[in-house]
Design a protein around this motif. Structure first.
Motif, PDB file in Angstrom:
ATOM      1  N   PHE A  97       0.832  -1.206   0.000  1.00 18.49           N
ATOM      2  CA  PHE A  97       0.000   0.000   0.000  1.00 18.49           C
ATOM      3  C   PHE A  97       0.870   1.262   0.000  1.00 18.49           C
ATOM      4  O   PHE A  97       0.542   2.245  -0.670  1.00 18.49           O
ATOM      5  CB  PHE A  97      -0.949  -0.027   1.193  1.00 18.49           C
ATOM      6  N   GLU A  98       1.957   1.222   0.746  1.00 20.38           N
ATOM      7  CA  GLU A  98       2.858   2.386   0.788  1.00 20.38           C
ATOM      8  C   GLU A  98       3.428   2.677  -0.595  1.00 20.38           C
ATOM      9  O   GLU A  98       3.613   3.843  -0.961  1.00 20.38           O
ATOM     10  CB  GLU A  98       3.976   2.146   1.801  1.00 20.38           C
ATOM     11  N   GLU A  99       3.723   1.619  -1.347  1.00 18.22           N
ATOM     12  CA  GLU A  99       4.241   1.812  -2.708  1.00 18.22           C
ATOM     13  C   GLU A  99       3.226   2.520  -3.602  1.00 18.22           C
ATOM     14  O   GLU A  99       3.601   3.188  -4.571  1.00 18.22           O
ATOM     15  CB  GLU A  99       4.616   0.459  -3.322  1.00 18.22           C
ATOM     16  N   GLU A 100       1.947   2.382  -3.266  1.00 20.50           N
ATOM     17  CA  GLU A 100       0.881   3.040  -4.029  1.00 20.50           C
ATOM     18  C   GLU A 100       0.506   4.395  -3.424  1.00 20.50           C
ATOM     19  O   GLU A 100      -0.450   5.038  -3.878  1.00 20.50           O
ATOM     20  CB  GLU A 100      -0.360   2.140  -4.072  1.00 20.50           C
ATOM     21  N   GLY A 101       1.239   4.817  -2.381  1.00 19.62           N
ATOM     22  CA  GLY A 101       0.965   6.104  -1.745  1.00 19.62           C
ATOM     23  C   GLY A 101      -0.258   6.093  -0.852  1.00 19.62           C
ATOM     24  O   GLY A 101      -0.832   7.149  -0.560  1.00 19.62           O
ATOM     25  N   ILE A 102      -0.663   4.907  -0.402  1.00 19.10           N
ATOM     26  CA  ILE A 102      -1.859   4.759   0.443  1.00 19.10           C
ATOM     27  C   ILE A 102      -1.419   4.595   1.895  1.00 19.10           C
ATOM     28  O   ILE A 102      -0.552   3.771   2.203  1.00 19.10           O
ATOM     29  CB  ILE A 102      -2.697   3.548  -0.001  1.00 19.10           C
ATOM     30  N   ILE A 103      -2.001   5.359   2.785  1.00 22.89           N
ATOM     31  CA  ILE A 103      -1.630   5.346   4.201  1.00 22.89           C
ATOM     32  C   ILE A 103      -2.549   4.408   4.980  1.00 22.89           C
ATOM     33  O   ILE A 103      -3.777   4.523   4.906  1.00 22.89           O
ATOM     34  CB  ILE A 103      -1.725   6.764   4.797  1.00 22.89           C
ATOM     35  N   LEU A 104      -1.951   3.478   5.721  1.00 23.18           N
ATOM     36  CA  LEU A 104      -2.717   2.657   6.662  1.00 23.18           C
ATOM     37  C   LEU A 104      -2.742   3.384   7.995  1.00 23.18           C
ATOM     38  O   LEU A 104      -1.681   3.683   8.560  1.00 23.18           O
ATOM     39  CB  LEU A 104      -2.067   1.283   6.836  1.00 23.18           C
ATOM     40  N   THR A 105      -3.922   3.655   8.511  1.00 22.74           N
ATOM     41  CA  THR A 105      -4.025   4.426   9.749  1.00 22.74           C
ATOM     42  C   THR A 105      -3.940   3.491  10.958  1.00 22.74           C
ATOM     43  O   THR A 105      -4.869   3.353  11.755  1.00 22.74           O
ATOM     44  CB  THR A 105      -5.334   5.260   9.781  1.00 22.74           C
ATOM     45  N   ILE A 106      -2.785   2.849  11.070  1.00 22.67           N
ATOM     46  CA  ILE A 106      -2.482   1.971  12.195  1.00 22.67           C
ATOM     47  C   ILE A 106      -1.043   2.223  12.617  1.00 22.67           C
ATOM     48  O   ILE A 106      -0.254   2.803  11.859  1.00 22.67           O
ATOM     49  CB  ILE A 106      -2.675   0.481  11.847  1.00 22.67           C
ATOM     50  N   SER A 107      -0.695   1.794  13.819  1.00 23.40           N
ATOM     51  CA  SER A 107       0.659   1.975  14.322  1.00 23.40           C
ATOM     52  C   SER A 107       1.656   1.159  13.505  1.00 23.40           C
ATOM     53  O   SER A 107       1.285   0.389  12.609  1.00 23.40           O
ATOM     54  CB  SER A 107       0.734   1.575  15.798  1.00 23.40           C
ATOM     55  N   SER A 108       2.932   1.292  13.836  1.00 23.38           N
ATOM     56  CA  SER A 108       4.001   0.607  13.105  1.00 23.38           C
ATOM     57  C   SER A 108       3.879  -0.905  13.212  1.00 23.38           C
ATOM     58  O   SER A 108       3.218  -1.434  14.114  1.00 23.38           O
ATOM     59  CB  SER A 108       5.361   1.042  13.654  1.00 23.38           C
ATOM     60  N   ASP A 109       4.550  -1.601  12.310  1.00 25.08           N
ATOM     61  CA  ASP A 109       4.528  -3.062  12.328  1.00 25.08           C
ATOM     62  C   ASP A 109       4.990  -3.593  13.683  1.00 25.08           C
ATOM     63  O   ASP A 109       4.392  -4.524  14.235  1.00 25.08           O
ATOM     64  CB  ASP A 109       5.448  -3.623  11.235  1.00 25.08           C
ATOM     65  N   ARG A 110       6.063  -3.032  14.208  1.00 26.15           N
ATOM     66  CA  ARG A 110       6.616  -3.497  15.482  1.00 26.15           C
ATOM     67  C   ARG A 110       5.593  -3.346  16.607  1.00 26.15           C
ATOM     68  O   ARG A 110       5.408  -4.246  17.430  1.00 26.15           O
ATOM     69  CB  ARG A 110       7.884  -2.725  15.820  1.00 26.15           C
ATOM     70  N   THR A 111       4.926  -2.205  16.634  1.00 29.94           N
ATOM     71  CA  THR A 111       3.921  -1.951  17.672  1.00 29.94           C
ATOM     72  C   THR A 111       2.738  -2.903  17.537  1.00 29.94           C
ATOM     73  O   THR A 111       2.251  -3.444  18.534  1.00 29.94           O
ATOM     74  CB  THR A 111       3.443  -0.493  17.599  1.00 29.94           C
TER      75      THR A 111
END
Length: 324
Positions: A97-111
């Motif tokens: 999604f990031e490659e498509e410029g789309i923001i996931l409104t969730i915390s980081s993967d680690r979190t």
């Protein structure tokens, strides 16, 4: 002419969907909704600008492909997932999604990974002053029968009170242990008391946040409050903001505690999403939905909280969704 931002909200049949949709409408978002069920089965499918039925998130490839197709067709800029199972999958494929410029409104993967493992969460938070954690019986304790009953057995990555088992005598637990992979379960003393849910929003960028506490008076079997008491509690709110800082939360999450007879609050878990009862907190005086989105747009969150102590109850209402 002002261009409206486009946001995709998943699982719009879930408890938190109603307030998420309503408050984002107030912010003039174009709202795309999706769910695993057909439009006719969901009231909120009629409250979004466009609706799509999607595969189960457990069918990962089909689910991700469906979301990507929706995002392309509707020019989606942000995705707001509302359930744990979807967050588990989306964080795994975040890079797509990031490659498509789309923001996931969730915390980081680690979190997310940390919050979705109750054992790891407790271990990570153990040094926070004033935080009471429920002890976990390790394998040695189970083998040597050094436990006191009753106990509760829960999935390490469980959600919505699913997969809970209560045992009141040794023979019941022994049978369960023999039939299950105990690497995926926690065995803890059973604590009786009231559930406290704390909605927390924190800006990772500004290191600031807001918390609102409620005592759940009536709950559904899967742990969603239907009658609650919202109240100000500076001590618990401050503690939750410390937890959010250590976990490096970004956006809105919820923490659950159980309060026993002597008033001790034991930490249960962090759900890295809107709580099913986030609407209670919004009604009580703080807009967690709008401030959640601000965390992902570089905007400052509102630190002013005008919450009055109050009882709030939820009712179910019927709607005709289609005539066929």
């Amino acid at each position: 002419m002002k261009v409206r931002k486009v946001i995709l909200i998943t699982a719009i049949g879930s408890f938190s969907a109603d307030i998420v949709i309503k408050n984002l409408k107030k912010n003039d978002y174009k709202i795309i909704g999706c769910d695993i069920y057909p439009k006719e089965w969901l009231v909120d499918s009629h409250n979004v600008n466009e609706f799509y039925q999607v595969p189960l998130s457990s069918n990962e490839n089909e689910y991700i492909e469906a979301l990507l197709n929706i995002c392309t067709r509707e020019n989606v800029e942000l995705i707001c997932p509302l359930t744990d199972v979807e967050i588990d999958v989306l964080t795994k494929y975040r890079h797509i999604f990031e490659e498509e410029g789309i923001i996931l409104t969730i915390s980081s993967d680690r979190t997310i990974r940390l919050c979705r493992n109750k054992e790891e969460t407790a271990r990570y938070l153990k040094n926070i002053e004033g935080l009471h954690l429920i002890k976990t019986y390790n394998k040695e304790c189970l083998e040597k029968e050094k436990i006191q009953f009753p106990v509760v057995c829960k999935k390490v990555n469980g959600r919505s009170s699913q997969g809970l088992h209560y045992f009141y005598k040794e023979s019941e637990l022994i049978e369960f242990v023999e039939e299950n992979d105990m690497e995926s379960y926690l065995v803890q003393p059973f604590i009786s008391g009231n559930i406290l849910t704390v909605d927390v929003v924190r800006s990772e960028k500004d290191k600031q946040g807001v918390a609102v506490v409620r005592r759940e008076l009536l709950r559904t079997l899967n742990g969603a409050g239907t009658s609650v008491y919202v109240f100000n509690d500076n001590e618990l709110e401050t503690l939750c903001l410390k937890i959010a800082e250590l976990l490096n939360i970004n956006g809105c999450v919820n923490f659950e505690f159980i309060e026993n007879e002597d008033g001790t609050r034991y930490f249960l878990e962090c759900n890295p999403r809107f709580s099913g009862g986030v609407e209670f907190s919004c009604i009580a005086g703080y807009d967690f939905v709008s401030n959640h989105i601000r965390c992902f747009g570089g905007e400052k969150i509102d630190l002013t909280k005008n919450v009055l102590n109050q009882y709030i109850s939820r009712k179910y209402e019927e709607y005709v969704t289609a005539l066929k």
